[in-house]
Structure formats: structure tokens, C-alpha cells
Design a protein around this motif. Structure first.
Motif, PDB file in Angstrom:
ATOM      1  N   ARG A  75       0.684  -1.089   0.096  1.00  0.00           N
ATOM      2  CA  ARG A  75      -0.128   0.014   0.010  1.00  0.00           C
ATOM      3  C   ARG A  75       0.943   1.238   0.040  1.00  0.00           C
ATOM      4  O   ARG A  75       0.547   2.192  -0.687  1.00  0.00           O
ATOM      5  CB  ARG A  75      -1.029   0.038   1.349  1.00  0.00           C
ATOM      6  CG  ARG A  75      -1.722   0.959   1.421  1.00  0.00           C
ATOM      7  CD  ARG A  75      -3.034   1.155   0.454  1.00  0.00           C
ATOM      8  NE  ARG A  75      -3.765   2.238   0.663  1.00  0.00           N
ATOM      9  CZ  ARG A  75      -4.884   2.458  -0.065  1.00  0.00           C
ATOM     10  NH1 ARG A  75      -5.395   1.731  -0.830  1.00  0.00           N
ATOM     11  NH2 ARG A  75      -5.557   3.667   0.044  1.00  0.00           N
TER      12      ARG A  75
ATOM     13  N   ASP B 267      -3.273  -7.782   2.853  1.00  0.00           N
ATOM     14  CA  ASP B 267      -3.570  -6.959   1.897  1.00  0.00           C
ATOM     15  C   ASP B 267      -4.627  -5.944   2.109  1.00  0.00           C
ATOM     16  O   ASP B 267      -5.195  -5.887   3.352  1.00  0.00           O
ATOM     17  CB  ASP B 267      -4.245  -7.929   0.484  1.00  0.00           C
ATOM     18  CG  ASP B 267      -5.737  -8.172   0.635  1.00  0.00           C
ATOM     19  OD1 ASP B 267      -6.056  -8.525   1.950  1.00  0.00           O
ATOM     20  OD2 ASP B 267      -6.408  -8.149  -0.294  1.00  0.00           O
ATOM     21  N   TRP B 268      -4.816  -4.838   1.520  1.00  0.00           N
ATOM     22  CA  TRP B 268      -5.269  -3.708   1.722  1.00  0.00           C
ATOM     23  C   TRP B 268      -6.753  -3.886   2.440  1.00  0.00           C
ATOM     24  O   TRP B 268      -7.074  -3.531   3.459  1.00  0.00           O
ATOM     25  CB  TRP B 268      -5.227  -2.465   0.754  1.00  0.00           C
ATOM     26  CG  TRP B 268      -6.139  -1.200   1.295  1.00  0.00           C
ATOM     27  CD1 TRP B 268      -6.908  -0.864   0.610  1.00  0.00           C
ATOM     28  CD2 TRP B 268      -5.468  -0.184   2.378  1.00  0.00           C
ATOM     29  NE1 TRP B 268      -7.321   0.559   1.188  1.00  0.00           N
ATOM     30  CE2 TRP B 268      -6.437   0.732   2.233  1.00  0.00           C
ATOM     31  CE3 TRP B 268      -4.542  -0.160   3.176  1.00  0.00           C
ATOM     32  CZ2 TRP B 268      -6.500   1.840   3.056  1.00  0.00           C
ATOM     33  CZ3 TRP B 268      -4.444   0.676   4.325  1.00  0.00           C
ATOM     34  CH2 TRP B 268      -5.471   1.715   3.966  1.00  0.00           C
ATOM     35  N   PRO B 269      -7.665  -4.518   1.526  1.00  0.00           N
ATOM     36  CA  PRO B 269      -9.211  -4.516   1.998  1.00  0.00           C
ATOM     37  C   PRO B 269      -9.065  -5.190   3.455  1.00  0.00           C
ATOM     38  O   PRO B 269      -9.975  -4.933   4.314  1.00  0.00           O
ATOM     39  CB  PRO B 269      -9.890  -5.377   0.875  1.00  0.00           C
ATOM     40  CG  PRO B 269      -8.983  -5.256  -0.159  1.00  0.00           C
ATOM     41  CD  PRO B 269      -7.377  -4.808   0.299  1.00  0.00           C
ATOM     42  N   THR B 270      -8.305  -6.303   3.597  1.00  0.00           N
ATOM     43  CA  THR B 270      -8.320  -7.189   4.804  1.00  0.00           C
ATOM     44  C   THR B 270      -7.645  -6.477   5.972  1.00  0.00           C
ATOM     45  O   THR B 270      -8.335  -6.117   6.787  1.00  0.00           O
ATOM     46  CB  THR B 270      -7.441  -8.358   4.722  1.00  0.00           C
ATOM     47  OG1 THR B 270      -7.838  -9.154   3.406  1.00  0.00           O
ATOM     48  CG2 THR B 270      -7.620  -9.243   5.601  1.00  0.00           C
TER      49      THR B 270
END
Lengths: 526, 306
Positions: free
Chosen positions: A371, A400-403
């Protein structure tokens, strides 16, 4: 993981390359100022080119070339005229009148005027517009109505006093598009696919996932662009972007691989530019942590700040692409003032931890991957320093970003980490945006104040700063608030990231802005 | 033959439905809130809620599932939550790139792999055999992204003869296709070699030689044709590997295919696109398997489908 091996392998490959043919020397001829095609490699395929739906800087940077807002910022982050020549607020601070530049036309020939401004901003605050992102410009406190005073003057009425309104109007979501163009296919009133604005470039074509081509707007009202066309190639992998510019197939690339920065800086045919950025990177501390009540003590949080060697991380993990923080915000923001430094001092940190009964305390650290520049590697380094200071660090866990966002953007009762690495980049250059990180009203799920920090004094000062009409008064209030935040230490204050980009030495005049954009509209052959 | 085809097509319907259900469940189990990801970190809660509503993500899961199936029955894959374009047009814009890449790679893999396998089998235990077998092992072992980068360093940066990334002109497919084919070349070569060796030791090959057939004819008409059956199976299976490899290859070479679209969509939690791409891949698998079975009958006339 894959990225890491990719870049190290490329490094090996570059050694081979360097042995093979030497550096990629350029065959510059004293070219004219005019150029045919400029190729720029960026990492993200814009989700949408609709100005009203902008969220990412890479996409906004492309939109900016085609559609302009009333005001924009200079390299230092200061608001300056663009389509508006001046602006004033009423005595009660609830209405703002912008005087528009005359003689400007949209690239489809439609005249630019107050009606066009009203059309575009109404569209932004209309909830029927798909995925519209009015942010602070919308909602109950934002723009309530847009009124055409006359052809050259437009008045915005706000729901509540908002001193940084002009700064907020520099955002790409406030860009003005030709009203006629919004209903010309493939555009619809609710979803603009090919924006038509007043900018120096016009949309030409797009292949999803591969490129966007723009062509020069010959009738541009300001300084004319030098390149006939600019092609933005979408190249998600940083190493592949580096390959492109080394192969001479791109003129400018965004964000090269961090660990190749030194090698790129040594290449005489390339210029590495450490563009400015308003993004602060910090280790956010859960200040209300019920499982780890020691973190509720400011002294413990200050100790964590002393425990981490920011300078060393910048030098060895970021290869110089950052400056250490001396305030809870970047220098680029209106209202910033330098308030201090937690100079690396391991014994002091240990001493403070011991005094607070926090020696050997266990903390859980989380970081996103891919990110921010070198994000998870920075988290690893921080974990190392905290361990040296005698803490037990679980992690850094990476996601990862959404998680990651789903993990930290939760109400305090559901928090599952003690520390997390976060970057915060204000959408416009004003302290009010950064202070969202320190207001109780922004505690998730309402906002992204993921340290759950709140201090009534800070809240009061920020309210003053956000509403006072006198700039000096605003600065003073923000500065006082920064001092308190710095001492309360809801974060381990790390650094202000830079936004590196690379150009070949065949082009000049690429300028970086502190909102992590680089402007290529006025690039010319060197 | 026609009945067989119809039966196979009908049998594939429950398979597709199963895949659709499974992928729907899987993407909805992924952590992370799509509305938040789309809205960005600076968005207000009101913005997030409005986007959630616009995308229908505020409906209960079973309702989303039913409307997904309902749309699917009409050939509508929904709207991308990331770009707001119809999923079918998102996929249509990218599928051809992957098809092109996969087709060229499989052609390279078959041509080079079968030829190398035949040569290795006929020169068994010679230096040539050793070289080919060694290269085949390297082919299946070298990671796609490393090979891709090395080819870029050599052909794009050093020699400056081929594009490093993107889908700009006709030459831009060369490096990704070679990279993608490499693994399959090794695999097909090894299969061909062992199948050929088995066949070459059989009676009918000796008979062919005894009746005076030329070596070329013996190899290609008699031996290779009989060795092809397991090779065809291998090639059919390679298709799956190619799609997996396409994800990496498309990333290294910034090739705008569906492999990259799939990965990007997972990162953006763009559920409709993920579902659409996975369904497309499932259908492609079913079609390739069917073609493989039909090719059996062509290669070996004893196989009949009735």
C-alpha cells in the motif's frame, strides 16, 4: 513476498545488464521544445475518469489533465487561482463567492461559465451520481446550494462554517466539466466515462488495463502543452515500470521499486525525483486498549517513540524517500508547525518503559502490504527496534489492503491489534484534514481515527482552526493542538513519505505536487 | 456424436452452477468491506453508506445470491463495483488478450515440446537427449516471473529489440508468449519423450521398419501417432497451467488480460468481476476438456463417441 523476490532478482538482472552493455546512454539531439508522444508508466489503472467519483491520486492525476477545478495548489501546497481568479467568503463564513476566469472554453467548444460550475458541483453533491465522492464538500455541513450570481460569479452556500473551503475546492472531485458533454455517449449524467473539461489535454482513447491516450488541447486557455499526445501506460509491477524506462520505452515512471532507488540514482540517463507528499506514515497505537492498558499511558507511548530510530529506517529501508516527522502532519499542510522530535534513545525508552511498568510488555503489530512505499519492511524494522527496547512483538502480521482496512477500521470494542502501520494523506492541503485522525468524532466506524484518540482540548482547538476566518488565528489554534497531540503520542510518529518518480534525461519540467501527483502537462523535450 | 455433444453440454450446466455458487460464497467470505475500499480512506460514513446502497451490498446475502443467479440466467454478470461498467464489457475488453496469449503459447509449446520430445526419444542416452531433458527440467522448474524478467533484461533493456511491457504493437506479445510457453514446453517434451520411448519398443514399429518404411515415416506416422494420446491429455491439462501462469505473466509484462483483471478485482473486492472471470475460466476449462476428448477420437480412430 513475490514483489520482494521480483525486485531482488531484477537487481541481479541489472548487474548482468550493466556488465553487458554498460549504462543505457541516451542519443539526445538538441531537440525542439515540441514533442510527439510522451509515455508515462503508472501503477494503477484508473477505476473511473469521472471527476465526481475520484478517490485515488493516480486516477485524479489523469483527470486533472482534462478537467480543471476552480482552484489548485502549487508545489508547496498553497492554494492558487485556476478557473477562478479570486474568491471571498461572507462575514458569517457560510457563503463563498468565486469569480471566474473569462474567455475560457471547454475542449468541446462549450463556453465555461457560472452555469457550468453549478452543473458540475450540483452533480458532485447529487446522491444519484454513481459513486460520487463529495467528501467534506457534501453532507449536512458541506455545500447546500450553488447559485449563479452572473456569468462570471458563482456562490456556494455551506451548511456550516468551514474555513478551508477554498483548499477543499482544489480536489479533483470539484473539477468542472462541460455540461453538454455529460449526456454525449458514452457519458451519462450519472456516470462520466470520458470527461470533457478545460484542461490542457483531451481524452483520445483507452484500453482497459493497458493505456489511456490523451491529445493536446490546442485551444487551451493557459500555457500550451508541448507534446501532441501523452500515453499513460498501466504497469502494475514496479519492477516492470523500471524495465520500461531502462529500455527507453517510457519517458516518465511513477514509483520505482524502493530498493532500486540507489541504482537508478547512479544511472546518468535517468533523473530520480523525490516528489513531495503530504502522506505521513505512522504506527498507530490503540490508546484505549483494554487488553493492553499500559498503552493507555502517554508515557508508555512516548517511550515507544524514543525506541524507534526513524533516521535509520529512512536511510536503510526507504533509501532516503522520506523525511522524519517533527509534527503530527506534513509540512505541506496549511497550519503545520514544527513541534518537536523524539530523538532515538534506546536507554531512555527502556527507562521510561520500566518506570511505567511496561518492560517486557507484549504488543501485536499489523501492517498492510503493497500500500505504501516499503510498508511491511518498515513494520519489520519497527518490530526490531521495539524488541531491542525489551518488548515482545507479535508480528508484524501483514495483510492486503481490504483485509487490513477491515481489521483496523472497527469500533474500539472490536479492535484486535495494539499497533498498526498506517499512512494518511489529506485530500487537500489543510491541517483540518490531518486532524480527522485525532478527533473523537472520527473514531471508527464514523471515520478512520484508528488510535481511538481524543482530547477535549485538541477537539476545541481544531474546531477553532476549522471555523475562524482569520488565517493567523487558524494557524495558532492548529499549532497549539499539534503540540498536545505530539505529547499525547497516539502514534509512533515515523516520517513524511516522499513520492519518487523517474524521468529520462530527454524530458524536463515534470513537477511533483504534495498531493502525490506529478504534473506532466507541461513537460518538454530536454 | 451429436447426442454425445448434447449430453456433455447438458452435463456442464450443473458444473457451471456449482462453480457459480462456490465462487459467490468464497468472495463473500473474503475479509474487507467493498464499499469502504471503493469509497477510499477519506470518505465520510455517509459516502460509504450511499455507495453500499448503490451497489446493492446492503441487501442480505441470500438475496444478493438469488439476484446474481437470476441475472446469470439472462447472461448478465452484473456491474463492476470498481469501474461501474458492465462486467461483460470489462471481460470482453480483456479476454481476447488472454486468449491470444494462451493460444500463441500453446502453439509454441506444442511445436517445440513435441519436436524436442521426439528428438530426445530417438537419440536416447546421447548428449542431445541429455541436453533436451535438462532443458525440459529447467523449463518446468524456472519461475515464470524470473524468466520473464531475464528475457526483458536481455531483449528489451540490453538489445532493445522487443517491448518490455504492455500490449503496444505486434511484437509486444513475443516475450510474454515465450515466457508463458516455457513451462509447458518442458512438460510436453518430457511426456512426448517417454510416450515415444514406450511406443518405439513395440512390435508394430519393428514391423514397420521390417516392411521397409523410411525412418521418418516410422517415426511420424507410426510411432508419434500412437504416442500422441497421452500427449494430447497433457496438452489439455496444460491449458489450466497456462491460465495460472497467465496471472503472473500478465503482471510482469503489464499484459491487459483477464489474469490480471482477476487479481486486481480480488484486491479491489470487486465481487461481480471476480465471479465473472472465474465463471469464464470454468467454462473455458469445460470446453477445452471437451475438445481434448474429441481430439482423442481423431488421433485414435478406435475411440468412438456415440
Amino acid at each position: 513476498m513475490r514483489n520482494r523476490s521480483l525486485t531482488s532478482l531484477l537487481l541481479a538482472g541489472l548487474v548482468i545488464a550493466a556488465c553487458g552493455t554498460g549504462s543505457t546512454s541516451s542519443n539526445t539531439s538538441a531537440g525542439p521544445k515540441h514533442g510527439d508522444k510522451l509515455t508515462i508508466a503508472v501503477g494503477i489503472d484508473p477505476d473511473t475518469l469521472d471527476p465526481a467519483a475520484q478517490t485515488t491520486t493516480t486516477a485524479s492525476q489523469v483527470v486533472d489533465m482534462m478537467a480543471e477545478p476552480l482552484v489548485n495548489i502549487d508545489e508547496k501546497g498553497v492554494v492558487k487561482p485556476l478557473l477562478a481568479t479570486k474568491w471571498d467568503q461572507s462575514a458569517d463564513g457560510l457563503s463563498w463567492t468565486f469569480t471566474l476566469r473569462s474567455g475560457v472554453k471547454f475542449s468541446d467548444g462549450t463556453p465555461f461559465n457560472a452555469q457550468a460550475v453549478k452543473f458540475s458541483i450540483d452533480r458532485l453533491i447529487n446522491s444519484k451520481t454513481q459513486a460520487t465522492q463529495p467528501g467534506v464538500l457534501g453532507g449536512k455541513s458541506g455545500i447546500q446550494s450553488v447559485d449563479v450570481v452572473d456569468d462570471a460569479n458563482v456562490k456556494f452556500t455551506l451548511g456550516s462554517r468551514f474555513a478551508p473551503f477554498a483548499a477543499a475546492m482544489t480536489q479533483t472531485n470539484a473539477a468542472i466539466i462541460s455540461p453538454a458533454s455529460a449526456s454525449v455517449a458514452p457519458n451519462t449524467l450519472t456516470h462520466v466515462v470520458q470527461p470533457v473539461g478545460t484542461g490542457p489535454y483531451k481524452f483520445k482513447d483507452r484500453q482497459a488495463g493497458d493505456h489511456i491516450t490523451l491529445e493536446a488541447n490546442k485551444d487551451y486557455w493557459g500555457q500550451k502543452p508541448n507534446y501532441d499526445t501523452q500515453v499513460l501506460k498501466v504497469v502494475p509491477d514496479a519492477t516492470s515500470r523500471e524495465s520500461l524506462i531502462r529500455a527507453g520505452q517510457a519517458d516518465v515512471i511513477a514509483l520505482p521499486p524502493g530498493n532500486d532507488l540507489p541504482a537508478l540514482q547512479h544511472d546518468n540517463s535517468l533523473n530520480v525525483i523525490m516528489g513531495p507528499s503530504d502522506r505521513t506514515i505512522q504506527i498507530v497505537i490503540n490508546t484505549v486498549d483494554p487488553k493492553n492498558t499500559l498503552l493507555q499511558k502517554p508515557a508508555v507511548r512516548q517511550a515507544l517513540n524514543y525506541a524507534v530510530d526513524k533516521d535509520a529506517i529512512i536511510k536503510t529501508v526507504l533509501f532516503g524517500a522520506a523525511v522524519p516527522l517533527d509534527a503530527p502532519m506534513s509540512k505541506a499542510l496549511f497550519g503545520y508547525c514544527s513541534v518537536g522530535s523524539y530523538k532515538f534513545d534506546q536507554s531512555k525508552a527502556k527507562q521510561m518503559l520500566q518506570a511505567a511498568g511496561a518492560s517486557g510488555m507484549t504488543v501485536k503489530l499489523l501492517s498492510p502490504t503493497g500500500r505504501y512505499l516499503q510498508d511491511s519492511k518498515v513494520a519489520e524494522a519497527v518490530a526490531g527496534y521495539l524488541t531491542q527496547a525489551g518488548l515482545k512483538v507479535e508480528g508484524p502480521q501483514t495483510a492486503d489492503w481490504p483485509t487490513y482496512l477491515g481489521t483496523v477500521n472497527v469500533a474500539p470494542a472490536r479492535a484486535s491489534t495494539d499497533l498498526h502501520l498506517l499512512g494518511w494523506a489529506p485530500a487537500y492541503m489543510d491541517a483540518s484534514q490531518q486532524f480527522q485522525q485525532f478527533l473523537p468524532s472520527q473514531i471508527p466506524p464514523a471515520g478512520l481515527n484508528t488510535s481511538y484518540y481524543g482530547n477535549p482540548q485538541v477537539t476545541e482547538l481544531v474546531t477553532q482552526g476549522n471555523t475562524a476566518s482569520d488565517p493567523g488565528q487558524r494557524k495558532k489554534a492548529y499549532c497549539d493542538a499539534q503540540k498536545i497531540v505530539w505529547n499525547d503520542a497516539p502514534w509512533i510518529f515515523l516520517y513524511n513519505q516522499r513520492y519518487p518518480f523517474v524521468t529520462t534525461n530527454k524530458v524536463k519540467n515534470v513537477t511533483g505536487l504534495p498531493n502525490e501527483k506529478f504534473v506532466t502537462s507541461w513537460v518538454s523535450p530536454a | 456424436m451429436t447426442t454425445y455433444l448434447v449430453r456433455r453440454v447438458l452435463l456442464s450446466v450443473p458444473t457451471v452452477l456449482g462453480v457459480a455458487t462456490l465462487i459467490f460464497l468464497l468472495v463473500h467470505l473474503l475479509p474487507g468491506d467493498p464499499a469502504r475500499v471503493i469509497a477510499g480512506v477519506n470518505a465520510t460514513p455517509a459516502d460509504v453508506e450511499r455507495i453500499r446502497h448503490q451497489l446493492g451490498l446492503d441487501q442480505p446475502g441470500w438475496q444478493q445470491y438469488l439476484s446474481f443467479l437470476g441475472r446469470l440466467a439472462h447472461g448478465d454478470l452484473g456491474t463492476s463495483t470498481h469501474t461501474l461498467n458492465p462486467v461483460t464489457s470489462e471481460i470482453a475488453a480483456r479476454a481476447l488478450y488472454t486468449a491470444e496469449l494462451a493460444a500463441l503459447s500453446i502453439v509454441i509449446a506444442i511445436a517445440v515440446g513435441v519436436a524436442a520430445g521426439v528428438v530426445a526419444a530417438t537419440r536416447r542416452n546421447t548428449a542431445m537427449d541429455l541436453l533436451i531433458s535438462g532443458a525440459a527440467i529447467a523449463g518446468v522448474s524456472i519461475p515464470v516471473y524470473w524468466l520473464g524478467l531475464m528475457l526483458v533484461v536481455l531483449f528489451a533493456i540490453d538489445l532493445r529489440v522487443l517491448p518490455a511491457a504492455g500490449a503496444g504493437g505486434p511484437t509486444s506479445i513475443v516475450l510474454p508468449a515465450i515466457t508463458l510457453a516455457f513451462f509447458s514446453v518442458g512438460f510436453i517434451a518430457r511426456q512426448t519423450r517417454s510416450a515415444m520411448l514406450e511406443v518405439l519398443g513395440q512390435d508394430f514399429v519393428r514391423t514397420a521398419r521390417a516392411k521397409g518404411a523410411g525412418e521418418r515415416r516410422v517415426l511420424l506416422r507410426h510411432a508419434l501417432r500412437n504416442a500422441l494420446l497421452p500427449v494430447v491429455t497433457t496438452i489439455g491439462l496444460q491449458f489450466g497451467t497456462l491460465l495460472g501462469g497467465a496471472v503472473l505473466t500478465e503482471t510482469v509484462f503489464a499484459w491487459p488480460g483477464i489474469g490480471r483483471l482477476l487479481v486486481d478485482s480480488i484486491f479491489f473486492r470487486d465481487f461481480p468481476v471476480v465471479q465473472g472471470v472465474v465463471l469464464l475460466i470454468a467454462v473455458a476449462f469445460i470446453v477445452v476438456n471437451l475438445i481434448t476428448d474429441l481430439v482423442y477420437a481423431v488421433v485414435d480412430p478406435r475411440i468412438r463417441y456415440g
